[in-house]
Design a protein around this motif. Structure first.
Motif, PDB file in Angstrom:
ATOM      1  N   LEU A  32       0.821  -1.214   0.000  1.00 26.89           N
ATOM      2  CA  LEU A  32       0.000   0.000   0.000  1.00 26.89           C
ATOM      3  C   LEU A  32       0.855   1.264   0.000  1.00 26.89           C
ATOM      4  O   LEU A  32       0.335   2.369  -0.108  1.00 26.89           O
ATOM      5  CB  LEU A  32      -0.911   0.006   1.231  1.00 26.89           C
ATOM      6  N   GLY A  33       2.175   1.095   0.104  1.00 30.82           N
ATOM      7  CA  GLY A  33       3.079   2.232   0.196  1.00 30.82           C
ATOM      8  C   GLY A  33       3.071   3.161  -1.000  1.00 30.82           C
ATOM      9  O   GLY A  33       2.979   4.387  -0.836  1.00 30.82           O
ATOM     10  N   VAL A  40       0.227  11.744  -0.673  1.00 31.32           N
ATOM     11  CA  VAL A  40       0.794  12.860   0.086  1.00 31.32           C
ATOM     12  C   VAL A  40       1.659  13.741  -0.806  1.00 31.32           C
ATOM     13  O   VAL A  40       1.749  14.951  -0.595  1.00 31.32           O
ATOM     14  CB  VAL A  40       1.586  12.339   1.311  1.00 31.32           C
ATOM     15  N   SER A  41       2.263  13.150  -1.836  1.00 33.67           N
ATOM     16  CA  SER A  41       3.141  13.936  -2.705  1.00 33.67           C
ATOM     17  C   SER A  41       2.361  14.933  -3.556  1.00 33.67           C
ATOM     18  O   SER A  41       2.933  15.908  -4.059  1.00 33.67           O
ATOM     19  CB  SER A  41       3.963  13.016  -3.619  1.00 33.67           C
ATOM     20  N   ALA A  42       1.062  14.698  -3.736  1.00 37.36           N
ATOM     21  CA  ALA A  42       0.254  15.625  -4.536  1.00 37.36           C
ATOM     22  C   ALA A  42       0.194  17.004  -3.906  1.00 37.36           C
ATOM     23  O   ALA A  42      -0.071  17.995  -4.584  1.00 37.36           O
ATOM     24  CB  ALA A  42      -1.154  15.067  -4.720  1.00 37.36           C
ATOM     25  N   PRO A 250       1.625   1.831   5.293  1.00 35.59           N
ATOM     26  CA  PRO A 250       0.586   2.738   5.799  1.00 35.59           C
ATOM     27  C   PRO A 250      -0.249   2.188   6.953  1.00 35.59           C
ATOM     28  O   PRO A 250      -0.618   2.972   7.852  1.00 35.59           O
ATOM     29  CB  PRO A 250      -0.277   3.002   4.556  1.00 35.59           C
ATOM     30  N   PRO A 251      -0.579   0.867   6.996  1.00 35.54           N
ATOM     31  CA  PRO A 251      -1.383   0.401   8.134  1.00 35.54           C
ATOM     32  C   PRO A 251      -0.713   0.605   9.492  1.00 35.54           C
ATOM     33  O   PRO A 251      -1.385   0.588  10.524  1.00 35.54           O
ATOM     34  CB  PRO A 251      -1.563  -1.095   7.838  1.00 35.54           C
ATOM     35  N   GLN A 252       0.597   0.783   9.505  1.00 35.11           N
ATOM     36  CA  GLN A 252       1.311   0.969  10.770  1.00 35.11           C
ATOM     37  C   GLN A 252       1.500   2.435  11.128  1.00 35.11           C
ATOM     38  O   GLN A 252       2.164   2.741  12.122  1.00 35.11           O
ATOM     39  CB  GLN A 252       2.678   0.290  10.687  1.00 35.11           C
ATOM     40  N   GLY A 256       0.493   9.294   8.728  1.00 32.74           N
ATOM     41  CA  GLY A 256       0.937   9.556   7.367  1.00 32.74           C
ATOM     42  C   GLY A 256       2.303  10.190   7.257  1.00 32.74           C
ATOM     43  O   GLY A 256       2.753  10.497   6.145  1.00 32.74           O
ATOM     44  N   ILE A 257       3.028  10.366   8.381  1.00 32.80           N
ATOM     45  CA  ILE A 257       4.310  11.067   8.272  1.00 32.80           C
ATOM     46  C   ILE A 257       5.380  10.197   7.610  1.00 32.80           C
ATOM     47  O   ILE A 257       6.336  10.723   7.035  1.00 32.80           O
ATOM     48  CB  ILE A 257       4.810  11.595   9.638  1.00 32.80           C
ATOM     49  N   THR A 258       5.228   8.864   7.676  1.00 30.33           N
ATOM     50  CA  THR A 258       6.200   8.001   7.005  1.00 30.33           C
ATOM     51  C   THR A 258       6.103   8.179   5.492  1.00 30.33           C
ATOM     52  O   THR A 258       7.122   8.310   4.803  1.00 30.33           O
ATOM     53  CB  THR A 258       5.977   6.534   7.383  1.00 30.33           C
TER      54      THR A 258
END
Length: 281
Positions: A32-33, A40-42, A250-252, A256-258
């Protein structure tokens, strides 16, 4: 990063490619990465826009979409990725992979070495190569003559038993990195790799969990976001021919900062690729 989508690109400077795949098991995680990083890059600024002309005014860069990797055919996945990258690199200059994992890094190196011969390797990661179930990719890459063992630099190791050398190259654990600082570590990279074609692999778990909680790594003591991004500025002094940013799960990480850090890393690498082409800025 609001790049145009072109799933069959030709004559491009750089193609961004999603690799939605989980190294371990059927539970969704790193596959899902790529989607999370794209989302987020958008909202991100243009890479390097604070240091001169916008990067995308300097390099012809497109989003090539995702590689079609079914989670149920793991044995065939490396070959699928290799063929896709081999096709892309036959008609384009370089690729930036989002996602994947260590079991797929060798497939990427096969495609890159097919065009450039054995390459140097700059690898940022949290744990020693052999401590992961798929972690001996470096040994395999050297055995297959995909990587020049004298031109390997690994940075960011933490935990007990991290050795000081890697397949003839150099390992900088967090202790040595801390003593050298960003500038000193960048000097080691420049000296060891020089002007050899280099593949840059960044596992986001090189950052401390405070800055990247969505990687599965819970061992404190990693690099700060600023240190990671600062170190990667030396890539523009090298001769990069391929990149990967992997390990976002993402599930972890509901914050969303990762994914945001991975997006910044990808943007920095694109900007440094433009620098490496000696494009005036």
């Amino acid at each position: 990063m609001r790049l145009p989508l072109d799933q069959d690109p030709t004559a491009r400077d750089l193609v961004v490619l999603g690799v939605p795949y989980d190294d371990s098991g059927r539970c969704p995680g790193t596959r899902l990465g790529p989607g999370a990083v794209r989302d987020v890059s958008a909202l991100a600024h243009v890479p390097g826009g604070d240091r001169g002309p916008g990067t995308f005014d300097l390099v012809d860069c497109v989003d090539g979409g995702d590689v079609d990797l079914t989670p149920w055919a793991s044995g065939a996945v490396p070959e699928v990725l290799y063929k896709r990258l081999s096709h892309l690199l036959a008609g384009n200059a370089a690729v930036l992979l989002l996602g994947g994992g260590r079991s797929l890094t060798v497939a990427a190196l096969r495609a890159v070495a097919e065009r450039h011969g054995p390459v140097a390797l700059l690898h940022l990661a949290a744990d020693p190569v052999g401590s992961h179930p798929q972690g001996d990719f470096l040994h395999q890459a050297v055995e297959e003559h995909l990587v020049d063992p004298s031109a390997v630099v690994r940075i960011g190791l933490r935990g007990a038993g991290a050795p000081g050398r890697a397949q003839g190259g150099v390992m900088l654990d967090v202790g040595r990195f801390g003593r050298l600082g960003v500038r000193g570590a960048a000097g080691v990279v420049r000296h060891r790799i020089g002007r050899r074609p280099v593949y840059v692999s960044v596992a986001v778990d090189v950052a401390d969990p405070a800055f990247a909680p969505g990687t599965g790594t819970r061992v404190p003591g990693g690099l700060t976001s600023r240190e990671v991004l600062g170190l990667l500025r030396c890539v523009g002094d090298l001769c990069p021919v391929g990149f990967e940013v992997m390990g976002v799960s993402p599930p972890q990480d509901r914050s969303g900062i990762t994914a945001a850090l991975a997006s910044e890393i990808g943007g920095e690498l694109i900007h440094q690729y433009a620098r490496a082409q000696r494009i005036p800025m």
